[in-house]
Design a protein around this motif. Structure first.
Motif, PDB file in Angstrom:
ATOM      1  N   VAL A 103      -0.390   8.832   5.472  1.00  0.00           N
ATOM      2  CA  VAL A 103      -0.573   7.380   5.526  1.00  0.00           C
ATOM      3  C   VAL A 103      -1.958   7.144   6.099  1.00  0.00           C
ATOM      4  CG1 VAL A 103       0.216   5.200   6.488  1.00  0.00           C
ATOM      5  CG2 VAL A 103       1.894   6.937   5.808  1.00  0.00           C
ATOM      6  N   LEU A 104      -2.773   6.428   5.318  1.00  0.00           N
ATOM      7  CA  LEU A 104      -4.144   6.140   5.722  1.00  0.00           C
ATOM      8  C   LEU A 104      -4.346   4.634   5.741  1.00  0.00           C
ATOM      9  CD1 LEU A 104      -4.428   8.636   3.247  1.00  0.00           C
ATOM     10  CD2 LEU A 104      -6.326   8.956   4.819  1.00  0.00           C
ATOM     11  N   PRO A 162       3.113  -5.713   0.095  1.00  0.00           N
ATOM     12  CA  PRO A 162       3.500  -4.314  -0.160  1.00  0.00           C
ATOM     13  C   PRO A 162       3.793  -4.096  -1.639  1.00  0.00           C
ATOM     14  CG  PRO A 162       4.692  -5.180   1.732  1.00  0.00           C
ATOM     15  CD  PRO A 162       3.982  -6.349   1.081  1.00  0.00           C
ATOM     16  N   THR A 163       3.321  -2.977  -2.154  1.00  0.00           N
ATOM     17  CA  THR A 163       3.520  -2.663  -3.558  1.00  0.00           C
ATOM     18  C   THR A 163       3.497  -1.150  -3.758  1.00  0.00           C
ATOM     19  OG1 THR A 163       2.796  -3.181  -5.814  1.00  0.00           O
ATOM     20  CG2 THR A 163       1.072  -2.804  -4.182  1.00  0.00           C
ATOM     21  N   GLY A 164       4.007  -0.737  -4.891  1.00  0.00           N
ATOM     22  CA  GLY A 164       3.977   0.672  -5.268  1.00  0.00           C
ATOM     23  C   GLY A 164       5.317   1.346  -5.088  1.00  0.00           C
ATOM     24  N   GLU A 165       5.513   2.369  -5.882  1.00  0.00           N
ATOM     25  CA  GLU A 165       6.716   3.189  -5.827  1.00  0.00           C
ATOM     26  C   GLU A 165       6.297   4.636  -6.017  1.00  0.00           C
ATOM     27  OE1 GLU A 165       9.418   1.967  -8.878  1.00  0.00           O
ATOM     28  OE2 GLU A 165       9.681  -0.024  -8.046  1.00  0.00           O
ATOM     29  N   GLY A 166       7.107   5.536  -5.578  1.00  0.00           N
ATOM     30  CA  GLY A 166       6.825   6.944  -5.817  1.00  0.00           C
ATOM     31  C   GLY A 166       5.689   7.475  -4.977  1.00  0.00           C
ATOM     32  N   GLU A 167       4.711   8.079  -5.619  1.00  0.00           N
ATOM     33  CA  GLU A 167       3.644   8.795  -4.920  1.00  0.00           C
ATOM     34  C   GLU A 167       2.661   7.909  -4.169  1.00  0.00           C
ATOM     35  OE1 GLU A 167       1.837  11.051  -8.042  1.00  0.00           O
ATOM     36  OE2 GLU A 167       3.283  12.660  -7.871  1.00  0.00           O
ATOM     37  N   VAL A 168       2.460   6.677  -4.616  1.00  0.00           N
ATOM     38  CA  VAL A 168       1.445   5.811  -4.004  1.00  0.00           C
ATOM     39  C   VAL A 168       2.043   4.454  -3.659  1.00  0.00           C
ATOM     40  CG1 VAL A 168      -0.816   4.725  -4.300  1.00  0.00           C
ATOM     41  CG2 VAL A 168      -0.373   6.946  -5.361  1.00  0.00           C
ATOM     42  N   GLN A 169       1.870   4.059  -2.406  1.00  0.00           N
ATOM     43  CA  GLN A 169       2.266   2.724  -1.968  1.00  0.00           C
ATOM     44  C   GLN A 169       1.105   2.127  -1.180  1.00  0.00           C
ATOM     45  OE1 GLN A 169       5.474   4.420   0.048  1.00  0.00           O
ATOM     46  NE2 GLN A 169       6.125   5.136  -1.956  1.00  0.00           N
ATOM     47  N   GLU A 194      -3.997   3.045  -9.718  1.00  0.00           N
ATOM     48  CA  GLU A 194      -4.245   1.849 -10.528  1.00  0.00           C
ATOM     49  C   GLU A 194      -4.982   0.813  -9.686  1.00  0.00           C
ATOM     50  OE1 GLU A 194      -0.741   0.244 -12.339  1.00  0.00           O
ATOM     51  OE2 GLU A 194      -0.030   2.241 -12.905  1.00  0.00           O
ATOM     52  N   ARG A 195      -6.020   0.243 -10.270  1.00  0.00           N
ATOM     53  CA  ARG A 195      -6.767  -0.796  -9.565  1.00  0.00           C
ATOM     54  C   ARG A 195      -5.861  -1.965  -9.213  1.00  0.00           C
ATOM     55  NH1 ARG A 195     -11.636  -4.374 -12.089  1.00  0.00           N
ATOM     56  NH2 ARG A 195      -9.964  -4.853 -13.518  1.00  0.00           N
ATOM     57  N   ASP A 196      -4.985  -2.365 -10.138  1.00  0.00           N
ATOM     58  CA  ASP A 196      -4.078  -3.487  -9.882  1.00  0.00           C
ATOM     59  C   ASP A 196      -3.174  -3.216  -8.683  1.00  0.00           C
ATOM     60  OD1 ASP A 196      -5.187  -4.857 -11.985  1.00  0.00           O
ATOM     61  OD2 ASP A 196      -3.512  -4.490 -13.366  1.00  0.00           O
ATOM     62  N   LEU A 197      -2.797  -1.966  -8.480  1.00  0.00           N
ATOM     63  CA  LEU A 197      -1.966  -1.601  -7.334  1.00  0.00           C
ATOM     64  C   LEU A 197      -2.722  -1.848  -6.036  1.00  0.00           C
ATOM     65  CD1 LEU A 197       0.801  -0.124  -6.616  1.00  0.00           C
ATOM     66  CD2 LEU A 197      -0.617   1.901  -6.361  1.00  0.00           C
ATOM     67  N   LEU A 198      -3.987  -1.463  -5.993  1.00  0.00           N
ATOM     68  CA  LEU A 198      -4.796  -1.707  -4.800  1.00  0.00           C
ATOM     69  C   LEU A 198      -5.022  -3.198  -4.568  1.00  0.00           C
ATOM     70  CD1 LEU A 198      -7.505   1.101  -5.044  1.00  0.00           C
ATOM     71  CD2 LEU A 198      -5.513   1.011  -3.532  1.00  0.00           C
ATOM     72  N   ILE A 199      -5.302  -3.921  -5.653  1.00  0.00           N
ATOM     73  CA  ILE A 199      -5.530  -5.369  -5.521  1.00  0.00           C
ATOM     74  C   ILE A 199      -4.278  -6.047  -4.980  1.00  0.00           C
ATOM     75  CG2 ILE A 199      -5.911  -7.513  -6.803  1.00  0.00           C
ATOM     76  CD1 ILE A 199      -7.814  -5.858  -8.644  1.00  0.00           C
ATOM     77  N   GLU A 200      -3.133  -5.740  -5.547  1.00  0.00           N
ATOM     78  CA  GLU A 200      -1.896  -6.359  -5.077  1.00  0.00           C
ATOM     79  C   GLU A 200      -1.586  -5.942  -3.639  1.00  0.00           C
ATOM     80  OE1 GLU A 200       2.820  -6.809  -6.206  1.00  0.00           O
ATOM     81  OE2 GLU A 200       1.451  -6.020  -7.720  1.00  0.00           O
ATOM     82  N   GLY A 201      -1.898  -4.682  -3.304  1.00  0.00           N
ATOM     83  CA  GLY A 201      -1.594  -4.162  -1.982  1.00  0.00           C
ATOM     84  C   GLY A 201      -2.364  -4.788  -0.842  1.00  0.00           C
ATOM     85  N   LEU A 258      -2.312   2.837   2.902  1.00  0.00           N
ATOM     86  CA  LEU A 258      -2.043   3.586   1.677  1.00  0.00           C
ATOM     87  C   LEU A 258      -1.177   4.776   2.058  1.00  0.00           C
ATOM     88  CD1 LEU A 258      -3.325   3.655  -1.273  1.00  0.00           C
ATOM     89  CD2 LEU A 258      -5.052   5.130  -0.287  1.00  0.00           C
ATOM     90  N   ALA A 259      -0.018   4.912   1.430  1.00  0.00           N
ATOM     91  CA  ALA A 259       0.830   6.092   1.619  1.00  0.00           C
ATOM     92  C   ALA A 259       0.716   6.944   0.370  1.00  0.00           C
ATOM     93  CB  ALA A 259       2.274   5.692   1.870  1.00  0.00           C
ATOM     94  N   LEU A 260       0.395   8.201   0.557  1.00  0.00           N
ATOM     95  CA  LEU A 260       0.248   9.137  -0.551  1.00  0.00           C
ATOM     96  C   LEU A 260       1.241  10.278  -0.351  1.00  0.00           C
ATOM     97  CD1 LEU A 260      -3.658   9.338  -0.504  1.00  0.00           C
ATOM     98  CD2 LEU A 260      -2.234   7.919  -1.996  1.00  0.00           C
ATOM     99  N   ASP A 261       2.103  10.463  -1.337  1.00  0.00           N
ATOM    100  CA  ASP A 261       3.091  11.533  -1.281  1.00  0.00           C
ATOM    101  C   ASP A 261       2.764  12.576  -2.334  1.00  0.00           C
ATOM    102  OD1 ASP A 261       5.128  10.725   0.706  1.00  0.00           O
ATOM    103  OD2 ASP A 261       5.323   8.976  -0.601  1.00  0.00           O
ATOM    104  N   SER A 262       2.818  13.834  -1.916  1.00  0.00           N
ATOM    105  CA  SER A 262       2.593  14.938  -2.845  1.00  0.00           C
ATOM    106  C   SER A 262       3.537  16.069  -2.463  1.00  0.00           C
ATOM    107  CB  SER A 262       1.135  15.406  -2.759  1.00  0.00           C
ATOM    108  OG  SER A 262       0.951  16.252  -1.641  1.00  0.00           O
TER     109      SER A 262
END
Length: 140
Positions: free
Chosen positions: A93-94, A61-68, A50-57, A83-87
């Motif tokens: 973490v990048l 800190p923001t996000g839950e689950g697969e993307v933070q 979500e673009r809003d997730l990136l903007i807030e981030g 950016l933390a990406l879980d799969s």
């Protein structure tokens, strides 16, 4: 743009590793951003966030689950966005320099301000019955 892999998803991977990354934004999908990570697998690995997730981030800190997403500091206090990406295949973490990411996001906001993001289309099970009384006419 290049993100840096700071937490590899598999043991023994070099640490940190530069990951060429392409951020893609389409005005017909204004709420989404595609991140294409060009790794050694040949085809880029894509994540849609979500673009809003990136903007807030970029601010907190923001996000839950697969993307933070969160702001951070690198060497010498250099501002970063991480950016933390879980799969099912692991966690990565990048981080990237904050300013280019922020500037890119600002350009997307100029194209389509967040308040103008259209509502998602109704799902096929949406019967138009907003008040839930079964008559399909909404409130009343």
């Amino acid at each position: 743009m290049e993100f840096e892999l700071v937490q590899p998803s598999r043991p023994g991977a070099p640490h940190p590793v530069g990951v060429p990354t392409r951020l893609l934004y389409r005005t017909d999908e204004p709420g989404s951003v595609r991140l294409a990570f060009h790794i050694e697998s040949g085809a880029p690995v894509e994540w849609v966030v979500e673009r809003d997730l990136l903007i807030e981030g970029v601010f907190r800190p923001t996000g839950e689950g697969e993307v933070q997403v969160w702001p951070s500091r690198g060497d010498g206090g250099r501002p970063l966005v991480c950016l933390a990406l879980d799969s099912p295949f692991g966690r990565a973490v990048l981080c990237a320099p904050m300013e280019p990411v922020k500037a890119w996001l600002e350009r997307t906001v100029i194209l389509v301000p967040p308040a103008q993001d259209p509502l998602p289309p109704p799902t096929s099970d949406d019967d138009g019955d907003e008040d839930g009384d079964g008559d399909g006419d909404g409130p009343g």
